[in-house]
Design an enzyme around this catalytic site. Structure first.
Site, PDB file in Angstrom:
ATOM      1  N   ASP A 239       0.799  -1.238   0.000  1.00 50.43           N
ATOM      2  CA  ASP A 239       0.000   0.000   0.000  1.00 50.43           C
ATOM      3  C   ASP A 239       0.827   1.281   0.000  1.00 50.43           C
ATOM      4  O   ASP A 239       0.338   2.338  -0.409  1.00 50.43           O
ATOM      5  CB  ASP A 239      -0.961   0.022   1.201  1.00 50.43           C
ATOM      6  CG  ASP A 239      -2.054  -1.034   1.077  1.00 50.43           C
ATOM      7  OD1 ASP A 239      -2.082  -1.749   0.048  1.00 50.43           O
ATOM      8  OD2 ASP A 239      -2.876  -1.148   2.009  1.00 50.43           O
TER       9      ASP A 239
ATOM     10  N   LYS B 224      -5.145  -4.154  -6.947  1.00 54.22           N
ATOM     11  CA  LYS B 224      -5.710  -3.294  -5.897  1.00 54.22           C
ATOM     12  C   LYS B 224      -6.841  -2.463  -6.518  1.00 54.22           C
ATOM     13  O   LYS B 224      -7.422  -2.869  -7.509  1.00 54.22           O
ATOM     14  CB  LYS B 224      -4.609  -2.413  -5.299  1.00 54.22           C
ATOM     15  CG  LYS B 224      -3.436  -3.210  -4.717  1.00 54.22           C
ATOM     16  CD  LYS B 224      -3.823  -3.974  -3.479  1.00 54.22           C
ATOM     17  CE  LYS B 224      -2.645  -4.708  -2.879  1.00 54.22           C
ATOM     18  NZ  LYS B 224      -3.024  -5.571  -1.781  1.00 54.22           N
TER      19      LYS B 224
ATOM     20  N   ARG C  64      -2.076  -0.431  -9.708  1.00 56.54           N
ATOM     21  CA  ARG C  64      -1.227   0.609  -9.101  1.00 56.54           C
ATOM     22  C   ARG C  64       0.199   0.593  -9.642  1.00 56.54           C
ATOM     23  O   ARG C  64       0.911   1.590  -9.506  1.00 56.54           O
ATOM     24  CB  ARG C  64      -1.190   0.437  -7.572  1.00 56.54           C
ATOM     25  CG  ARG C  64      -2.436   0.927  -6.889  1.00 56.54           C
ATOM     26  CD  ARG C  64      -2.329   0.834  -5.375  1.00 56.54           C
ATOM     27  NE  ARG C  64      -3.589   1.221  -4.763  1.00 56.54           N
ATOM     28  CZ  ARG C  64      -3.966   0.863  -3.549  1.00 56.54           C
ATOM     29  NH1 ARG C  64      -3.189   0.108  -2.791  1.00 56.54           N
ATOM     30  NH2 ARG C  64      -5.136   1.261  -3.067  1.00 56.54           N
TER      31      ARG C  64
HETATM   32  O1  LIG Z   1      -5.461  -7.213   5.746  1.00 55.60           O
HETATM   33  C1  LIG Z   1      -5.474  -6.009   5.491  1.00 55.60           C
HETATM   34  O2  LIG Z   1      -5.932  -5.146   6.267  1.00 55.60           O
HETATM   35  C2  LIG Z   1      -4.880  -5.570   4.196  1.00 55.60           C
HETATM   36  C3  LIG Z   1      -4.047  -6.400   3.502  1.00 55.60           C
HETATM   37  C4  LIG Z   1      -3.322  -5.982   2.274  1.00 55.60           C
HETATM   38  O3  LIG Z   1      -3.858  -6.702   1.195  1.00 55.60           O
HETATM   39  P1  LIG Z   1      -3.076  -7.971   0.521  1.00 55.60           P
HETATM   40  O4  LIG Z   1      -2.884  -8.990   1.546  1.00 55.60           O
HETATM   41  O5  LIG Z   1      -3.980  -8.364  -0.569  1.00 55.60           O
HETATM   42  O6  LIG Z   1      -1.776  -7.401   0.050  1.00 55.60           O
HETATM   43  C5  LIG Z   1      -3.433  -4.486   1.996  1.00 55.60           C
HETATM   44  O7  LIG Z   1      -3.088  -4.208   0.664  1.00 55.60           O
HETATM   45  C6  LIG Z   1      -4.827  -3.977   2.274  1.00 55.60           C
HETATM   46  O8  LIG Z   1      -4.915  -2.596   2.036  1.00 55.60           O
HETATM   47  C7  LIG Z   1      -5.208  -4.202   3.719  1.00 55.60           C
HETATM   48  C1  LIG Z   2      -5.994  -2.176  -1.056  1.00 56.21           C
HETATM   49  C2  LIG Z   2      -6.588  -1.504  -0.077  1.00 56.21           C
HETATM   50  O1  LIG Z   2      -7.661  -1.915   0.652  1.00 56.21           O
HETATM   51  P1  LIG Z   2      -8.618  -3.170   0.393  1.00 56.21           P
HETATM   52  O2  LIG Z   2      -7.787  -4.295  -0.124  1.00 56.21           O
HETATM   53  O3  LIG Z   2      -9.224  -3.446   1.703  1.00 56.21           O
HETATM   54  O4  LIG Z   2      -9.642  -2.729  -0.626  1.00 56.21           O
HETATM   55  C3  LIG Z   2      -6.028  -0.199   0.348  1.00 56.21           C
HETATM   56  O5  LIG Z   2      -6.545   0.361   1.327  1.00 56.21           O
HETATM   57  O6  LIG Z   2      -5.079   0.306  -0.281  1.00 56.21           O
END
Ligand SMILES: O=C(O)C1=C[C@@H](OP(=O)(O)O)[C@@H](O)[C@H](O)C1
Ligand SMILES: C=C(OP(=O)(O)O)C(=O)O
EC number: 2.5.1.19
Length: 425
Positions: A303, A330, A334
């Site tokens: 992120d 995402k 990105r």
């Molecule tokens: O478990 C979480 O709160 C998150 C896990 C991450 O996703 P990924 O595990 O798909 O990378 C991250 O990118 C997302 O914004 C929040």
């Molecule tokens: C990828 C994100 O969130 P989520 O996966 O929960 O949509 C984010 O907050 O950047």
């Protein structure tokens, strides 16, 4: 609404908003607990609203106040037929799918934006193995599930999304039998698994973690109610840390430097690039140094990569950001979007399948960019504007509401200057 940002250096203190990841988890654990919990330091971003509504759809009584929630988990699972709208929140969707079928249920999941295009097949495979009925559409989120999750052994890839593992870790302790999750490929976003395990412990649920290769889950566990304060969000802090690295004078309030949040890595990366974290005025600030290129592994902190890439665009030398193929799944692609924005603003970046290569330049020019309807892209572009020669025009400012609804207010408080207009004016 679109916006034109006039380049201006930021100066002042910012109260970093509560961690979205921790708030999702606290709301879920409190909702699964037998009793009343209070969760303090809540900001009502669209993603957090989605998780609150999802739990309400399962029967949970949640009372929303200005910046805290009262949650009574004793009513959860009162409904076995429900609609859950996840908006654009991947976390809400992937956490709620297994939770919603802990009891025999008939659930309909919907969502918006790019959510229907983000992977869910890890769960479809489990549904096939366990004879759970499901019906879905390609590319739009419109998913019907009918059945009940059963305890057992689950083989889950570690490099699609850690959210599948977290989702199962929330649900499996509630089932009658014991379960085991086996991770079948290198685990990425590991810090988010730590956040899940930490929150489960907080609510009285214990998981045996065998070196992140296997997770042993005893069934029949009972979530205990608990009062919880949500700490500041390092994924959001990263925008101001990079702002500091680019010569803005921004002090961050509320950071817990002993956090388990993986996005704290923003500090290590910026220090490796020549900056220094200093304590100042009851907060922390990144003090800029001569920014120097380095090699960055983005597998554990996806992120923060768009905004870190911005710092790289203004570093001396060539930066390689590696292991970031998952940025493509995402809210937008990105990886492509970040490269495109850097080039449009006057930097030099190149995209590879799983990496980006950024050649540092001395200054950025500015120009028109898209937010790609992605909060993290819009916020990165706002920080970029502070070091551009000319104005930065962004097509949609409102997408920040997904994770940080007070972002523009904070940006203005720090001296940011912008005008809003309707696209097409
Ligand atoms: O478990 C979480 O709160 C998150 C896990 C991450 O996703 P990924 O595990 O798909 O990378 C991250 O990118 C997302 O914004 C929040
Ligand atoms: C990828 C994100 O969130 P989520 O996966 O929960 O949509 C984010 O907050 O950047």
């Amino acid at each position: 609404m679109a916006m034109t940002i006039t380049p201006k250096k930021l100066k002042g203190k910012v109260n970093v908003p509560p961690s979205k990841s921790m708030a999702h988890r606290a709301i879920i654990c409190a909702s699964l607990a037998r009793g009343k919990s209070i969760i303090r330091h809540i900001e009502y971003s669209k993603d957090i609203e989605a998780t609150i509504s999802a739990m309400k759809a399962l029967g949970t009584m949640i009372f929303q106040y200005d910046d805290y929630l009262e949650i009574d988990g004793t009513t959860t699972f009162m409904r076995n037929m429900c609609d859950i709208d996840c908006h654009e929140s991947g976390s809400t969707l992937r956490f709620m799918v297994p939770i919603s079928i802990v009891c025999e249920a008939n659930v309909h999941f919907t969502g918006q934006g790019r959510l229907g295009k983000r992977p869910l097949d890890v769960y479809y495979k489990i549904f096939d193995q366990q004879n759970i009925g499901y019906l879905y559409q390609e590319d739009v989120l419109d998913l019907y599930i009918k059945g009940r999750l059963k305890a057992g052994e689950f083989e889950i890839p570690g490099d699609v999304s850690s959210q599948f593992i977290s989702g199962l870790l929330f649900a499996l302790p509630l089932l009658d039998g014991n379960s085991k999750i086996m991770i079948t490929s290198p685990l990425e976003s590991k810090g988010y698994i730590d956040l899940t395990l930490q929150m489960l412990e907080q609510y009285g649920v214990h998981i045996e973690n065998k070196n992140y290769q296997e997770f042993i889950i005893h069934g029949g566990q009972i979530y205990q109610p608990c009062d919880y304060y949500v700490e500041a969000d390092f994924s959001q802090a990263a925008f101001y840390l990079v702002a500091g690295a680019l010569g803005n004078d921004v002090v961050l309030e509320g950071l817990n430097l002993s956090t388990h949040q993986g996005d704290k890595e923003a500090i290590d990366i910026l220090e490796r690039m020549g900056c220094q974290l200093i304590a100042k005025n009851d907060g922390y600030q990144i003090y800029p140094g001569i920014l120097t290129a380095t090699t960055i592994d983005g597998s554990q902190c996806p992120d923060i990569i768009p905004v870190i890439a911005l710092a790289c665009a203004l570093s001396e030398g060539v930066t390689h950001i590696e292991n970031i193929g998952r940025l493509r799944i995402k809210e937008c692609d990105r990886l492509s979007a970040t490269v495109e924005v850097i080039n449009q603003l006057g930097g030099i970046a190149k995209e590879e399948e799983n990496a980006m290569i950024i050649e540092g330049v001395k200054t950025l020019q500015g120009g028109k960019v898209s937010s790609y309807n992605d909060h993290r892209m819009a916020m990165m572009e706002a920080i970029a504007s502070t070091v551009c020669h000319h104005q930065v025009v962004i097509d949609n400012k409102d997408c920040v509401e997904k994770s940080y609804p007070s972002f523009w207010e904070h940006f203005e408080m720090l001296g940011g200057v912008y005008d809003e207009f309707f696209m097409g004016d």
